[in-house]
Motif scaffolding. Structure first.
Motif, PDB file in Angstrom:
ATOM      1  N   THR A 119     -27.125  24.525 -26.428  1.00 57.88           N
ATOM      2  CA  THR A 119     -26.792  23.342 -27.221  1.00 57.88           C
ATOM      3  C   THR A 119     -25.597  23.666 -28.109  1.00 57.88           C
ATOM      4  OG1 THR A 119     -29.037  22.465 -27.230  1.00 57.88           O
ATOM      5  CG2 THR A 119     -27.599  21.791 -29.040  1.00 57.88           C
ATOM      6  N   ALA A 120     -24.499  22.945 -27.893  1.00 58.00           N
ATOM      7  CA  ALA A 120     -23.245  23.267 -28.566  1.00 58.00           C
ATOM      8  C   ALA A 120     -22.231  22.187 -28.234  1.00 58.00           C
ATOM      9  CB  ALA A 120     -22.721  24.628 -28.114  1.00 58.00           C
ATOM     10  N   VAL A 121     -21.039  22.327 -28.804  1.00 55.29           N
ATOM     11  CA  VAL A 121     -19.917  21.473 -28.434  1.00 55.29           C
ATOM     12  C   VAL A 121     -19.017  22.276 -27.496  1.00 55.29           C
ATOM     13  CG1 VAL A 121     -17.931  20.151 -29.243  1.00 55.29           C
ATOM     14  CG2 VAL A 121     -20.022  20.228 -30.617  1.00 55.29           C
ATOM     15  N   TYR A 122     -18.602  21.650 -26.406  1.00 54.55           N
ATOM     16  CA  TYR A 122     -17.769  22.306 -25.401  1.00 54.55           C
ATOM     17  C   TYR A 122     -16.404  21.621 -25.363  1.00 54.55           C
ATOM     18  CZ  TYR A 122     -21.985  24.673 -24.029  1.00 54.55           C
ATOM     19  OH  TYR A 122     -23.119  25.449 -24.051  1.00 54.55           O
ATOM     20  N   TYR A 123     -15.364  22.429 -25.496  1.00 54.29           N
ATOM     21  CA  TYR A 123     -13.999  21.918 -25.555  1.00 54.29           C
ATOM     22  C   TYR A 123     -13.224  22.318 -24.316  1.00 54.29           C
ATOM     23  CZ  TYR A 123     -14.923  21.576 -30.609  1.00 54.29           C
ATOM     24  OH  TYR A 123     -15.452  21.281 -31.840  1.00 54.29           O
ATOM     25  N   CYS A 124     -12.515  21.356 -23.761  1.00 54.41           N
ATOM     26  CA  CYS A 124     -11.592  21.594 -22.663  1.00 54.41           C
ATOM     27  C   CYS A 124     -10.185  21.613 -23.252  1.00 54.41           C
ATOM     28  CB  CYS A 124     -11.752  20.462 -21.648  1.00 54.41           C
ATOM     29  SG  CYS A 124     -10.444  20.303 -20.442  1.00 54.41           S
ATOM     30  N   LEU A 125      -9.428  22.655 -23.001  1.00 55.81           N
ATOM     31  CA  LEU A 125      -8.063  22.760 -23.510  1.00 55.81           C
ATOM     32  C   LEU A 125      -7.124  23.045 -22.355  1.00 55.81           C
ATOM     33  CD1 LEU A 125     -10.095  24.117 -25.834  1.00 55.81           C
ATOM     34  CD2 LEU A 125      -7.921  24.553 -26.933  1.00 55.81           C
ATOM     35  N   VAL A 126      -5.956  22.469 -22.426  1.00 57.16           N
ATOM     36  CA  VAL A 126      -4.952  22.664 -21.386  1.00 57.16           C
ATOM     37  C   VAL A 126      -3.676  23.173 -22.036  1.00 57.16           C
ATOM     38  CG1 VAL A 126      -3.506  21.472 -19.708  1.00 57.16           C
ATOM     39  CG2 VAL A 126      -5.923  20.915 -19.863  1.00 57.16           C
ATOM     40  N   GLY A 127      -3.103  24.209 -21.465  1.00 55.09           N
ATOM     41  CA  GLY A 127      -1.861  24.725 -22.026  1.00 55.09           C
ATOM     42  C   GLY A 127      -1.420  25.970 -21.310  1.00 55.09           C
ATOM     43  N   GLY A 128      -0.286  26.461 -21.729  1.00 59.58           N
ATOM     44  CA  GLY A 128       0.237  27.673 -21.126  1.00 59.58           C
ATOM     45  C   GLY A 128      -0.660  28.857 -21.417  1.00 59.58           C
ATOM     46  N   THR A 175      -4.984  23.482 -29.235  1.00 56.47           N
ATOM     47  CA  THR A 175      -5.189  22.103 -29.694  1.00 56.47           C
ATOM     48  C   THR A 175      -6.550  21.638 -29.214  1.00 56.47           C
ATOM     49  OG1 THR A 175      -2.826  21.645 -29.581  1.00 56.47           O
ATOM     50  CG2 THR A 175      -4.306  19.751 -29.639  1.00 56.47           C
ATOM     51  N   PHE A 176      -7.457  21.486 -30.156  1.00 53.52           N
ATOM     52  CA  PHE A 176      -8.820  21.072 -29.825  1.00 53.52           C
ATOM     53  C   PHE A 176      -8.944  19.556 -29.894  1.00 53.52           C
ATOM     54  CE2 PHE A 176     -11.246  25.024 -29.673  1.00 53.52           C
ATOM     55  CZ  PHE A 176     -10.374  25.915 -30.286  1.00 53.52           C
ATOM     56  N   GLY A 177      -9.644  19.008 -28.919  1.00 52.91           N
ATOM     57  CA  GLY A 177     -10.019  17.602 -28.981  1.00 52.91           C
ATOM     58  C   GLY A 177     -11.370  17.487 -29.662  1.00 52.91           C
ATOM     59  N   SER A 178     -12.039  16.399 -29.367  1.00 52.71           N
ATOM     60  CA  SER A 178     -13.352  16.160 -29.974  1.00 52.71           C
ATOM     61  C   SER A 178     -14.466  16.892 -29.243  1.00 52.71           C
ATOM     62  CB  SER A 178     -13.657  14.664 -29.999  1.00 52.71           C
ATOM     63  OG  SER A 178     -12.670  13.987 -30.742  1.00 52.71           O
ATOM     64  N   LEU A 224     -15.829  19.025 -42.115  1.00 52.55           N
ATOM     65  CA  LEU A 224     -17.168  18.727 -41.609  1.00 52.55           C
ATOM     66  C   LEU A 224     -17.173  17.505 -40.706  1.00 52.55           C
ATOM     67  CD1 LEU A 224     -20.142  19.594 -41.795  1.00 52.55           C
ATOM     68  CD2 LEU A 224     -20.403  17.983 -43.682  1.00 52.55           C
ATOM     69  N   GLY A 225     -17.647  17.698 -39.482  1.00 50.66           N
ATOM     70  CA  GLY A 225     -17.770  16.588 -38.541  1.00 50.66           C
ATOM     71  C   GLY A 225     -16.492  16.224 -37.809  1.00 50.66           C
ATOM     72  N   GLN A 226     -15.420  16.982 -38.055  1.00 49.48           N
ATOM     73  CA  GLN A 226     -14.147  16.661 -37.425  1.00 49.48           C
ATOM     74  C   GLN A 226     -13.686  17.771 -36.489  1.00 49.48           C
ATOM     75  OE1 GLN A 226     -11.168  15.107 -40.093  1.00 49.48           O
ATOM     76  NE2 GLN A 226     -12.703  14.108 -41.383  1.00 49.48           N
ATOM     77  N   LYS A 227     -12.492  17.592 -35.939  1.00 51.52           N
ATOM     78  CA  LYS A 227     -11.965  18.536 -34.957  1.00 51.52           C
ATOM     79  C   LYS A 227     -11.519  19.836 -35.616  1.00 51.52           C
ATOM     80  CE  LYS A 227      -9.791  14.825 -32.305  1.00 51.52           C
ATOM     81  NZ  LYS A 227      -8.503  14.309 -31.805  1.00 51.52           N
ATOM     82  N   VAL A 228     -11.421  20.867 -34.807  1.00 52.56           N
ATOM     83  CA  VAL A 228     -10.788  22.107 -35.248  1.00 52.56           C
ATOM     84  C   VAL A 228      -9.279  21.861 -35.266  1.00 52.56           C
ATOM     85  CG1 VAL A 228     -10.401  24.527 -34.708  1.00 52.56           C
ATOM     86  CG2 VAL A 228     -12.636  23.486 -34.239  1.00 52.56           C
ATOM     87  N   GLU A 229      -8.647  22.149 -36.407  1.00 55.85           N
ATOM     88  CA  GLU A 229      -7.211  21.877 -36.558  1.00 55.85           C
ATOM     89  C   GLU A 229      -6.444  23.169 -36.801  1.00 55.85           C
ATOM     90  OE1 GLU A 229      -6.713  17.870 -39.001  1.00 55.85           O
ATOM     91  OE2 GLU A 229      -8.039  19.282 -40.038  1.00 55.85           O
ATOM     92  N   PHE A 230      -5.331  23.309 -36.134  1.00 54.24           N
ATOM     93  CA  PHE A 230      -4.480  24.476 -36.305  1.00 54.24           C
ATOM     94  C   PHE A 230      -3.732  24.399 -37.632  1.00 54.24           C
ATOM     95  CE2 PHE A 230      -1.506  27.735 -35.492  1.00 54.24           C
ATOM     96  CZ  PHE A 230      -0.225  27.242 -35.691  1.00 54.24           C
ATOM     97  N   LEU A 231      -3.632  25.536 -38.297  1.00 51.79           N
ATOM     98  CA  LEU A 231      -2.836  25.618 -39.523  1.00 51.79           C
ATOM     99  C   LEU A 231      -1.566  26.423 -39.298  1.00 51.79           C
ATOM    100  CD1 LEU A 231      -5.581  26.339 -42.224  1.00 51.79           C
ATOM    101  CD2 LEU A 231      -4.453  24.172 -41.732  1.00 51.79           C
ATOM    102  N   VAL A 232      -1.723  27.679 -38.864  1.00 57.88           N
ATOM    103  CA  VAL A 232      -0.578  28.575 -38.822  1.00 57.88           C
ATOM    104  C   VAL A 232      -0.858  29.738 -37.872  1.00 57.88           C
ATOM    105  CG1 VAL A 232      -1.433  29.979 -40.744  1.00 57.88           C
ATOM    106  CG2 VAL A 232       1.033  29.839 -40.341  1.00 57.88           C
ATOM    107  N   SER A 233       0.219  30.249 -37.274  1.00 56.93           N
ATOM    108  CA  SER A 233       0.109  31.469 -36.484  1.00 56.93           C
ATOM    109  C   SER A 233       1.104  32.498 -37.022  1.00 56.93           C
ATOM    110  CB  SER A 233       0.348  31.203 -35.002  1.00 56.93           C
ATOM    111  OG  SER A 233       1.642  30.684 -34.779  1.00 56.93           O
ATOM    112  N   PHE A 234       0.825  33.748 -36.781  1.00 57.47           N
ATOM    113  CA  PHE A 234       1.544  34.851 -37.432  1.00 57.47           C
ATOM    114  C   PHE A 234       1.713  35.969 -36.444  1.00 57.47           C
ATOM    115  CE2 PHE A 234       2.743  36.460 -41.574  1.00 57.47           C
ATOM    116  CZ  PHE A 234       2.562  37.836 -41.527  1.00 57.47           C
ATOM    117  N   TYR A 235       2.952  36.456 -36.338  1.00 56.63           N
ATOM    118  CA  TYR A 235       3.228  37.546 -35.414  1.00 56.63           C
ATOM    119  C   TYR A 235       4.355  38.386 -35.965  1.00 56.63           C
ATOM    120  CZ  TYR A 235       5.120  39.954 -31.310  1.00 56.63           C
ATOM    121  OH  TYR A 235       5.589  40.896 -30.438  1.00 56.63           O
TER     122      TYR A 235
END
Lengths: 114, 116
Positions: A83-92, A103-106, B39-50
């Motif tokens: 039981t969890a949230v499953y994310y499909c991501l597309v990219g290089g 980039t995560f969707g819902s 809470l209750g929303q998407k995971v959002e990117f902030l920053v990357s570092f290299y």
């Protein structure tokens, strides 16, 4: 970035196979398909990644048709702990594009019942 | 198995205060990231570092935010003057980035930031 569409939620029972399909009509030639899993109050966890045909690991299988416009994550014999949230991501996935931000969707909220 | 660790697990602060969230990425990883999830929303990117500099950042990562790798192991996110809307789970992630491997980012357990 290719847009992905997946069901908001799915229900299943313990022991069943669960298939979650993701649509990505605008996938680019060098895009890979990656699935992540997220439990409540935890960080996302990589499950599986593929480019075409079928990929299998100890957790799941990923089916990708020849046109690559969709993909299906298959979880064999799910348990309550799936039981969890499953994310499909597309990219290089390779080189510089593979190091870019995710980039995560819902995602798809899977609820497994006893 | 190596893992990304984050401290603290929960941080409560007053609006306007500075907070520093800490992360220890996996030791041989080269790319580091911060994400957040309200809470209750998407995971959002902030920053990357290299290579000791920011390689990519989102619109969320404004002048109130900064990142630093002060030594060979820690990776920090600083919010200078917290706002109520900064309340979220903050996830650190790292990527090994060896040639031929995909974008498997390893995420930490997160820090829950609560701004009062």
């Amino acid at each position: 970035l290719a847009k992905t569409t997946q069901p908001i939620s799915m229900d299943s029972y313990e022991g069943q196979e669960v298939n979650i399909t993701c649509s990505h009509n605008n996938i680019a030639t060098n895009d890979y398909i990656t699935w992540y899993q997220q439990f409540p109050s935890q960080g996302p966890r990589f499950i599986i990644q593929g480019y075409k045909t079928k990929v299998t690991n100890e957790v799941a299988s990923l089916f990708i048709p020849a046109d690559r416009k969709s993909s299906t994550l298959s979880l064999p014999r799910v348990s309550l702990s799936d039981t969890a949230v499953y994310y499909c991501l597309v990219g290089g996935a390779l080189g510089d594009t593979g190091r870019r931000a995710l980039t995560f969707g819902s995602g798809t909220r899977l609820q497994v019942q006893p | 198995e190596p893992e990304v660790t984050q401290t603290p697990s929960h941080q409560v602060t007053q609006m306007g205060q500075e907070v520093i969230l800490r992360c220890v990425p996996i030791s041989n990883h080269l790319y580091f990231y911060w994400y957040r999830q309200i809470l209750g929303q998407k995971v959002e990117f902030l920053v990357s570092f290299y290579n000791n500099e920011i390689s990519e950042k989102s619109e969320i990562f404004d002048d109130q935010f900064s990142v630093e790798r002060p030594d060979g192991s820690n990776f920090t996110l600083k919010i200078r003057s917290t706002k109520l809307e900064d309340s979220a789970m903050y996830f650190c992630a790292s990527l090994e980035a060896r040639t031929g491997l995909g974008n498997e980012q390893f995420f930490g357990p997160g820090t829950r930031l609560t701004v009062l």
